[in-house]
Design an enzyme around this catalytic site. Structure first.
Site, PDB file in Angstrom:
ATOM      1  N   ARG A  80     -30.803  11.004  49.612  1.00 53.74           N
ATOM      2  CA  ARG A  80     -29.711  11.354  48.691  1.00 53.74           C
ATOM      3  C   ARG A  80     -28.768  12.376  49.321  1.00 53.74           C
ATOM      4  O   ARG A  80     -27.553  12.320  49.113  1.00 53.74           O
ATOM      5  CB  ARG A  80     -30.269  11.859  47.365  1.00 53.74           C
ATOM      6  CG  ARG A  80     -29.162  11.966  46.307  1.00 53.74           C
ATOM      7  CD  ARG A  80     -29.710  12.235  44.940  1.00 53.74           C
ATOM      8  NE  ARG A  80     -30.394  13.508  44.870  1.00 53.74           N
ATOM      9  CZ  ARG A  80     -31.137  13.905  43.836  1.00 53.74           C
ATOM     10  NH1 ARG A  80     -31.276  13.119  42.776  1.00 53.74           N
ATOM     11  NH2 ARG A  80     -31.727  15.069  43.833  1.00 53.74           N
ATOM     12  N   LYS A 183     -24.584  14.894  44.965  1.00 56.23           N
ATOM     13  CA  LYS A 183     -25.034  16.210  44.491  1.00 56.23           C
ATOM     14  C   LYS A 183     -24.195  17.273  45.202  1.00 56.23           C
ATOM     15  O   LYS A 183     -24.657  17.932  46.143  1.00 56.23           O
ATOM     16  CB  LYS A 183     -26.532  16.368  44.755  1.00 56.23           C
ATOM     17  CG  LYS A 183     -27.177  17.421  43.868  1.00 56.23           C
ATOM     18  CD  LYS A 183     -28.678  17.245  43.845  1.00 56.23           C
ATOM     19  CE  LYS A 183     -29.377  18.405  43.194  1.00 56.23           C
ATOM     20  NZ  LYS A 183     -29.094  18.575  41.777  1.00 56.23           N
ATOM     21  N   GLU A 219     -24.874  11.397  31.436  1.00 56.97           N
ATOM     22  CA  GLU A 219     -26.111  12.150  31.658  1.00 56.97           C
ATOM     23  C   GLU A 219     -26.032  13.525  31.002  1.00 56.97           C
ATOM     24  O   GLU A 219     -25.001  13.906  30.463  1.00 56.97           O
ATOM     25  CB  GLU A 219     -26.442  12.253  33.146  1.00 56.97           C
ATOM     26  CG  GLU A 219     -25.448  13.003  33.979  1.00 56.97           C
ATOM     27  CD  GLU A 219     -25.862  13.071  35.455  1.00 56.97           C
ATOM     28  OE1 GLU A 219     -27.059  13.094  35.767  1.00 56.97           O
ATOM     29  OE2 GLU A 219     -24.958  13.121  36.306  1.00 56.97           O
TER      30      GLU A 219
HETATM   31  N1  PLP Z   1     -28.382  14.820  37.223  1.00 59.73           N
HETATM   32  C1  PLP Z   1     -27.868  15.958  37.685  1.00 59.73           C
HETATM   33  C2  PLP Z   1     -26.433  16.238  37.452  1.00 59.73           C
HETATM   34  C3  PLP Z   1     -28.684  16.862  38.397  1.00 59.73           C
HETATM   35  O1  PLP Z   1     -28.201  18.018  38.862  1.00 59.73           O
HETATM   36  C4  PLP Z   1     -30.038  16.549  38.596  1.00 59.73           C
HETATM   37  C5  PLP Z   1     -30.904  17.446  39.364  1.00 59.73           C
HETATM   38  O2  PLP Z   1     -31.154  17.261  40.505  1.00 59.73           O
HETATM   39  C6  PLP Z   1     -30.527  15.344  38.082  1.00 59.73           C
HETATM   40  C7  PLP Z   1     -29.672  14.508  37.403  1.00 59.73           C
HETATM   41  C8  PLP Z   1     -31.952  14.949  38.278  1.00 59.73           C
HETATM   42  O3  PLP Z   1     -32.183  14.476  39.567  1.00 59.73           O
HETATM   43  P1  PLP Z   1     -33.613  14.604  40.224  1.00 59.73           P
HETATM   44  O4  PLP Z   1     -34.562  13.949  39.299  1.00 59.73           O
HETATM   45  O5  PLP Z   1     -33.505  13.882  41.513  1.00 59.73           O
HETATM   46  O6  PLP Z   1     -33.877  16.044  40.382  1.00 59.73           O
HETATM   47  C1  COI Z   2     -32.608  20.014  40.022  1.00 56.49           C
HETATM   48  O1  COI Z   2     -33.172  19.486  39.071  1.00 56.49           O
HETATM   49  O2  COI Z   2     -33.154  20.151  41.117  1.00 56.49           O
HETATM   50  C2  COI Z   2     -31.266  20.511  39.928  1.00 56.49           C
HETATM   51  O3  COI Z   2     -30.652  20.622  40.934  1.00 56.49           O
HETATM   52  C3  COI Z   2     -30.730  20.808  38.605  1.00 56.49           C
HETATM   53  C4  COI Z   2     -29.944  22.080  38.522  1.00 56.49           C
HETATM   54  C5  COI Z   2     -30.752  23.298  38.793  1.00 56.49           C
HETATM   55  C6  COI Z   2     -28.675  22.010  39.288  1.00 56.49           C
END
Ligand code: PLP
Ligand code: COI
Length: 339
Positions: A80, A183, A219
């Protein structure tokens, strides 16, 4: 060592012993170095400061009952980050380099991995930024990759308890063809005003609708959204949301439990048909949603009246945590044990 109250950690920054770094210069990535400094010097015209050339990741390491440290789905975060790099014209960090950096920083800070009993974890924050000077809007020539770690408790202070969320139509986090699927820091900057407004009104997060039609669920501020109806796990398909690794894992676990998984556009009205709803992410794990208020339309969608998570959220949460902490077999090969 300073005494840490492991069971009462919040989701915040605590200094640890070391971070790791790697620089990109003359078209190539250098060696990984270890630093005990929490700061670095940078050119004032660096592209990360002016034009937002910045991407980050979020992942966790867990200490099991057996004392071993497990890192969850490291390769997915590496991939990612590479996608985010392509999205904002930064050089991709090879997976092997990413993994080496993560394993190094976790090992060097082993004493900060919370004990099994605490239910806490070590949050790992990789960061990649453009560091060389540029005044015209152009990508940098030099980059810095840093990974720091910090022990954390739950992202939402309520932990695994349903909290209310809000739809605020006057704000967008990302455009359909913009950077929402990467991200990158800019998406989070764009979410600050709405996020603070939601908090001031007593909500834990904003639930964003798609920016174009304001019709479909995108989301939750820092996490993906899912709804449960009967035996179905339903989660939005959208070009402006982050592909959550937790969501991907929950979809697999839902399938393992014999559920049907639907990834498709989810119209707001469909919220009224869900038995349960939740936000999911590395930081959020599963944060069950108590209620979603649509203030413009004067509507509320209620998912929990008794303050308790629904049975499917409960099941998925425990299943995911059991794999992360090594209580259950890692049948999907999601876990890297730190040797
Ligand atoms: N959506 C956003 C905007 C986020 O910042 C995060 C955090 O990482 C997620 C979703 C969830 O992603 P993940 O499950 O890979 O942490
Ligand atoms: C995460 O879940 O790792 C995130 O990055 C969410 C937030 C702290 C930005």
């Amino acid at each position: 060592m300073e005494s840490i109250d492991w069971s009462n950690l919040s989701f915040g920054y605590m200094p640890t012993d070391y971070n790791v770094r790697c620089t990109y210069k003359d078209g190539k990535w250098g060696d990984i170095t270890i630093s005990d400094s929490q700061t670095f010097e940078m050119h004032m015209a660096a592209t990360c400061l002016h034009y937002g050339q910045e991407a980050f990741e979020g992942m966790k390491a867990f200490r099991g009952k057996d004392g071993k440290i497990r890192i969850f789905r490291m390769d997915e975060n590496a991939a990612r980050l590479q996608s985010s790099c392509r999205g904002i014209m930064m050089p991709e960090l090879p997976t092997e380099k990413f993994n080496e950096a993560i394993l190094t920083v976790v090992k060097k800070n082993e004493r900060f991995v919370p004990p099994y009993e605490s239910g806490a974890s070590l949050y790992i924050r990789p960061l990649l930024i453009g560091t060389s000077a540029q005044v015209g809007v152009k990508p940098a020539k030099e980059y810095l990759f840093i990974v720091f770690v910090t022990p954390v408790g739950p992202y939402f202070k309520e932990g695994f308890k349903p909290t209310p969320m809000v739809i605020l139509r006057q704000y967008d986090r990302a455009a359909p063809l913009g950077t929402g699927r990467y991200k990158v820091g800019g998406n989070y900057a764009a979410s600050l005003v709405a996020g603070e407004k939601a908090h001031d009104m007593g909500y834990s997060a904003v639930l964003y609708l798609d920016a174009k039609e304001k019709k479909y669920i995108d989301e939750c501020g820092p996490a993906n959204f899912f709804g449960i109806r009967g035996n179905s796990y339903i989660t939005p398909k959208s070009s402006s949301i982050l592909p959550s690794i937790t969501n991907k894992s929950l979809m697999q676990l839902a399938e393992d439990l014999g559920m049907t998984v639907e990834v498709r556009q989810v119209p707001e009205e469909e919220l009224s048909t869900f038995d349960e709803a939740g936000a999911c992410g590395t930081a959020a794990v599963i944060s069950p949603i108590a209620r979603i208020d649509d203030l413009d339309e004067n509507k509320s969608y209620i998912f929990s009246k008794d303050g308790k998570p629904g049975p499917i959220c409960e099941k998925l949460y425990h299943k995911l945590r059991a794999i992360q902490y090594g209580d259950e077999p890692d049948t999907h090969n999601w876990v890297t044990i730190v040797e």
